[in-house]
Scaffold this active site. Structure first.
Site, short mmCIF file in Angstrom:
data_model
loop_
_atom_site.label_atom_id
_atom_site.label_comp_id
_atom_site.label_asym_id
_atom_site.label_seq_id
_atom_site.Cartn_x
_atom_site.Cartn_y
_atom_site.Cartn_z
NE ARG A 27 -3.65 0.07 2.57
CZ ARG A 27 -4.86 0.20 2.04
NH1 ARG A 27 -5.36 -0.77 1.31
NH2 ARG A 27 -5.55 1.31 2.21
CG ASN A 101 -4.89 3.83 7.07
OD1 ASN A 101 -3.84 4.03 7.68
ND2 ASN A 101 -5.21 2.65 6.56
CD GLU A 488 3.81 2.19 -12.03
OE1 GLU A 488 3.14 2.82 -11.20
OE2 GLU A 488 3.30 1.32 -12.77
#
Length: 608
Positions: A27, A101, A488
């Site tokens: 994540r 979060n 990326e």
């Protein structure tokens, strides 16, 4: 972005938390921490850096005894990635611990109020505001206190909370940030995503917005924002646990690249019935499909790139006008919604904040919505009018591969279904396309078998600084994704351009030995794209061509060719992307980078 794990039960909590946090590394994060209750006090250990630092500090959890705790991996938003800013955060007397979060949008206003009340802040985070806000409103009743602060906080949040004087309870809250609850004989769990707890249980509950859960080691209680008890249905997750493990591969990304034939096959097969396409979950009659006059395709990142491809497929096959939007721009451009439209939102996680906001915008204007997603029970799955799942299974690497490929398949199936219902494809044409669709998994396997050639090419370009991808039509959409894959994970500056735009400025960037990847799969555009290739070739570029196996003429112009098996012109993206994924992977690997967890990136972007 960020990850939460919580556990209460019979086991030692810290090792469970560490194991769960490891499963959430995909994540994206830059610090990690845990809070564990030992029967008398709550103890926190946290540090900037990778999870291995936390493992070392706690000796794999042995230095934090206790059977209840909460853990967190933080992706910095408010405040730099430091030990102090890492989660969990305490209130003033270390009696309340919080992990969070999301983003509290009115945290500055709340912080000023609390400072006037004498509260002191040691971090730069918005999360510390939550800890002190809980302290301020605490009246001995955790549930009442939590619902009070929910009424006062604006923004998105998933929270895990422990109260020292309630030593047998963990509380969790969800608003616009994903959070699940797991139940097992060994105890109960909270987590940001299923892989974190898959080792321990497959029975999960999906929290809805503004719901609270109280976890005890042998029971669960669910409540709404008013503190009223609510009933929740358990879902059994049928993911293969091995899908969330590396299975002998060095990186998850390579494993997931190799899982694409199966993922594509699993997404196709349930929708094919005797040379017909049946998408039962679409919940649309043929008459309703015929009434659709316009389609909005909305996504972020790679999902947006699949939508770019789908525009050509829908318009070419079904002759339905399509608008493609970046989800982050969609609602801010004040879109004009037309009658008899369909908004298709695309997201691997089903939790992407901007995509979810776009979905809600469309629904507010009465537009029918369809979600193409990979995660059962996610926010988009629950809120969209219809859902089409991509059966990719867990995808752990930050750079998507198999989720992207299965999204393409979902678009193909939808476009073919719409085209047939609208009378744009006859029985023979549909049967031929289905046959070619079913051949894709085997063709992908064929391309994967040539990985050594791509690795050798990649090794030549480990030190390059600039790469350009060009193509026309669907090939431009492929170029966008190929460029993204490279940049990326390799940190090389890479851009994709519609080949016809080269002369409008971009060609000035071409220097001797600049790598230009030309995607040339659309037969009617061969000559046009080759002319653009010749323009950069004469300026010293090294040309890599990705083209169809019958286009051997290209060898006269380019330096290196990767040939693709023959398929329908609308399906070429599913094949052309394979060597481009491998190229990006091997460049990153050759540079010694962390392929699965590229810097500054997160797998699931749950804040705007």
């Amino acid at each position: 972005m960020c990850g939460i794990v919580g556990y209460i039960g019979e086991l030692q909590a810290a090792p469970v938390l560490l194991d769960g946090l490891e499963k959430l590394e995909y994540r994206g994060y830059d610090s990690a921490g845990m809070a564990v209750f030992d029967g008398q006090d709550i103890h926190i250990v946290k540090s900037s850096g990778r999870l291995k630092v936390l493992r070392e500090l706690t000796e794999e959890g042995a230095l934090l005894p206790g059977t209840m705790g909460i853990g967190h991996t933080r992706w910095a938003t408010h405040g730099s990635p430091t030990d102090v800013n890492a989660h969990p955060h305490f209130n003033k007397d270390d009696s309340i611990a919080v992990v969070h979060n999301g983003i509290i949008e009115n945290y500055l206003k709340l912080k000023k109020k609390l400072e006037k009340k004498g509260y002191e802040f040691i971090s730069e985070t918005d999360t510390e505001v939550i800890a002190h806000l809980l302290d301020y409103y605490y009246n001995g009743d955790p549930l009442d206190t939590i619902t009070k602060i929910m009424h006062r906080m604006e923004g998105s949040y998933a929270l895990g909370i422990m109260f020292k004087d309630h030593p047998e309870e963990i509380y969790a809250v969800r608003k616009d940030s994903p959070l699940i609850v797991g139940q097992s004989e060994e105890g109960n769990f909270i987590a940001s995503d299923v892989p974190a707890i898959l080792k321990y249980t497959r029975d999960v509950y999906f929290l809805e917005n503004e719901e609270v859960v109280k976890l005890k080691k042998d029971s669960l209680g669910f409540f709404n924002i008013d503190g009223e008890t609510i009933e929740k249905e358990v879902t059994t997750v049928d993911w293969d646990m091995s899908a969330a493990e590396k299975g002998g591969y060095e990186y998850f990304m390579l494993k997931e690249i190799y899982e694409q034939p199966k993922a594509v096959r699993d997404t196709i097969n349930p929708r094919l019935k005797e040379n017909r396409i049946e998408i039962e979950e679409l919940n649309m009659t043929d008459e309703e499909i015929r009434e659709i006059k316009k389609i909005y395709l909305i996504g972020c990142g790679s999902a947006y790139h699949t939508a770019m491809t789908a525009k050509y497929v829908f318009e070419g096959l079904a002759r339905i006008p399509v608008e493609v939007d970046l989800a982050s721009e969609f609602r801010y451009r004040n879109p004009i919604f037309e009658e008899n439209s369909l908004a298709v939102v695309v997201s691997q996680s089903g939790e992407t904040a901007d995509t979810l906001a776009a979905l809600r915008e469309a629904k507010e204007h009465g537009v029918r919505t369809l979600g193409i997603i990979n995660v059962v029970g996610s926010s988009i799955a629950r809120e969209a009018d219809s859902v089409m799942y991509t059966w990719a299974g867990p995808e752990i690497a930050v750079a998507t591969t198999k989720a992207y490929s299965t999204q393409l398949i979902a678009h193909y199936l939808l476009a073919m279904k719409f085209a047939y219902v609208k009378g744009k494809l006859d029985d023979g044409q549909l049967a031929d396309m289905i046959s070619q669709l079913k051949a894709l998994p085997e063709q992908i396997e064929e391309l994967l078998s040539n990985k050594e050639r791509i690795q050798r090419l990649a090794n030549r370009y480990l030190a390059t600084e600039h790469v350009f991808f060009i193509g026309r039509g669907i090939d431009y959409a492929i170029s966008l994704e190929g460029s993204l894959k490279l940049k990326e994970i390799s940190y090389i500056h890479s851009e994709a351009y519609a080949a016809g735009e080269l002369k409008h400025g971009t060609i000035s960037l071409i220097e001797e030995n600049t790598l230009v990847t030309a995607v040339i799969t659309q037969e009617e555009l061969y000559k046009k794209t080759i002319s653009n290739v010749q323009e950069v070739k004469t300026r010293g570029a090294f040309i890599l061509a990705v083209t169809n196996e019958d286009n051997t003429e290209v060898e006269k112009t380019v330096d290196y060719v990767i040939y693709l098996p023959k398929t329908n012109q609308y399906f070429t993206n599913s094949l052309a992307i394979i060597p481009l994924q491998l190229f990006g992977y091997y460049v990153s690997l050759g540079k010694g980078l962390d392929v699965d967890k590229p810097r500054n990136l997160a797998k699931s972007v749950t804040v705007e």
